[in-house]
Write an enzyme that holds these catalytic residues in place. Structure first.
Site, PDB file in Angstrom:
ATOM      1  CG  ASP A  87      -1.763   1.243   1.348  1.00  0.00           C
ATOM      2  OD1 ASP A  87      -2.412   1.588   0.336  1.00  0.00           O
ATOM      3  OD2 ASP A  87      -1.779   1.919   2.394  1.00  0.00           O
ATOM      4  CB  SER A  88       0.198   4.751  -0.790  1.00  0.00           C
ATOM      5  OG  SER A  88      -1.003   4.846  -0.044  1.00  0.00           O
ATOM      6  CD  GLU A  98      -2.288   8.600   7.205  1.00  0.00           C
ATOM      7  OE1 GLU A  98      -1.301   9.307   7.421  1.00  0.00           O
ATOM      8  OE2 GLU A  98      -2.290   7.640   6.408  1.00  0.00           O
ATOM      9  CG  HIS A 127      -6.692   6.218   4.951  1.00  0.00           C
ATOM     10  ND1 HIS A 127      -5.916   5.586   4.013  1.00  0.00           N
ATOM     11  CD2 HIS A 127      -5.825   6.842   5.800  1.00  0.00           C
ATOM     12  CE1 HIS A 127      -4.634   5.815   4.279  1.00  0.00           C
ATOM     13  NE2 HIS A 127      -4.562   6.583   5.359  1.00  0.00           N
TER      14      HIS A 127
HETATM   15  N1  DGL Z   1      -3.955   4.036   0.018  1.00  0.00           N
HETATM   16  C1  DGL Z   1      -4.584   5.105  -0.710  1.00  0.00           C
HETATM   17  C2  DGL Z   1      -5.834   4.563  -1.417  1.00  0.00           C
HETATM   18  O1  DGL Z   1      -6.414   3.558  -1.046  1.00  0.00           O
HETATM   19  C3  DGL Z   1      -4.932   6.280   0.175  1.00  0.00           C
HETATM   20  C4  DGL Z   1      -3.735   7.072   0.648  1.00  0.00           C
HETATM   21  C5  DGL Z   1      -2.951   7.706  -0.488  1.00  0.00           C
HETATM   22  O2  DGL Z   1      -3.414   8.682  -1.121  1.00  0.00           O
HETATM   23  O3  DGL Z   1      -1.872   7.215  -0.748  1.00  0.00           O
HETATM   24  O4  DGL Z   1      -6.255   5.142  -2.378  1.00  0.00           O
END
Ligand code: DGL
Length: 271
Positions: free
Chosen positions: A13-14, A155, A189
């Site tokens: 994940d990011s 967050e 999120h």
């Molecule tokens: N993980 C990203 C998503 O599900 C959200 C956070 C980001 O913008 O990196 O789109």
């Protein structure tokens, strides 16, 4: 090298958000070993260009493949939306994202054929959910809305705070005029904002959590490939990140719903 059932599932994940997907995988598949990579140094992806997101996603996947993972789960909606094909090209094991399972579940849930999708700017701009939904049923109307402030609010630990409610009202207040009966939580999120979002859109709108649906697809693919882990040993969970920001463990454990025991920082640019 051949993969075996004991090999881990790789998830990236990011950042931390993908831990909501890991939580669902653990709930459904409690014996599986998991290696997670969260790109905490480069998060958020949702405001970046497609080219950059693709480059980052490929590095993340190459890192996970070095663990001889038996499949890759792109837990990030943004990355799934714009880079799944690139990641598939470099992988010798199955790759799934969260968009397709979320879309299938939304199509099953709607009765009036009106679905809303919420996500980051990049996810909404890509039109990935809309394309996937319409490829299953072209009669369905899809309305999409980017909600970029939801990520920092979660967050900050404010998912149930009045700021979250006000923000949700601002973003989603107008959705009632589209008479939707289903809403896709198209970002890692957003499941943490379920209560707040449900208050705003009303009890009759079904909320689709892509993480839950993705976990079901992971099980399906492992079963098909005879790769479910039946070992009786305690599962091993390894968490890697590209930066260790302040409050990482605290927030990560909130997303994951359990303690994070093994945590290590890696230099992802080397991959
Ligand atoms: N993980 C990203 C998503 O599900 C959200 C956070 C980001 O913008 O990196 O789109």
């Amino acid at each position: 090298m051949k993969v075996a059932p004991e090999n881990p599932i790789g998830v990236f994940d990011s950042g931390l958000g993908g831990l909501t997907v890991v939580k669902e995988i653990i709930n459904l598949l409690s014996r599986e070993n998991i290696v997670y990579f969260g790109d905490t140094a480069r998060v958020p992806y949702g405001i970046k260009s497609e080219e950059t997101i693709r480059e980052y996603s490929k590095q993340n996947a190459r890192f996970l493949l070095s663990f001889n993972v038996k499949m890759i789960v792109i837990a990030c909606n943004t990355s799934s939306a714009v880079s799944i094909e690139e990641v598939k090209k470099l992988s010798n094991v199955p790759v799934i994202g969260v968009i397709k399972p979320g879309a299938i579940s939304a199509v099953r849930a709607t009765t009036n054929k009106r679905i809303a999708v919420v996500g980051t700017n990049a996810t909404v701009l890509s039109g990935a959910y809309e394309k996937e939904i319409k490829s299953i049923d072209s009669q369905i109307e899809v309305v999409s809305k980017a909600c970029p402030l939801f990520v920092p609010i979660v967050e900050e630990g404010w998912a149930d705070h009045k700021i979250a409610l006000l923000t949700a009202q601002e973003y989603l207040g107008k959705l009632s005029s589209y008479s939707i009966d289903t809403l896709v939580l198209g970002c890692t999120h957003y499941p943490l904002l379920k209560n707040t979002i449900q208050k705003v859109v009303g009890e009759n709108v079904k909320l689709i959590d892509s993480g839950v649906e993705t976990a079901k697809l992971v099980k399906e693919i492992l079963t098909q490939n005879d790769l479910l882990n039946h070992s009786t040993q305690n599962p091993n969970y390894q968490f890697y990140v590209s930066d260790l920001p302040h409050r990482f463990k605290e927030i990560g454990e909130l997303f994951l719903g359990r303690k994070i025991e093994f945590l290590k920082k890696v230099d992802i640019k080397d991959w």
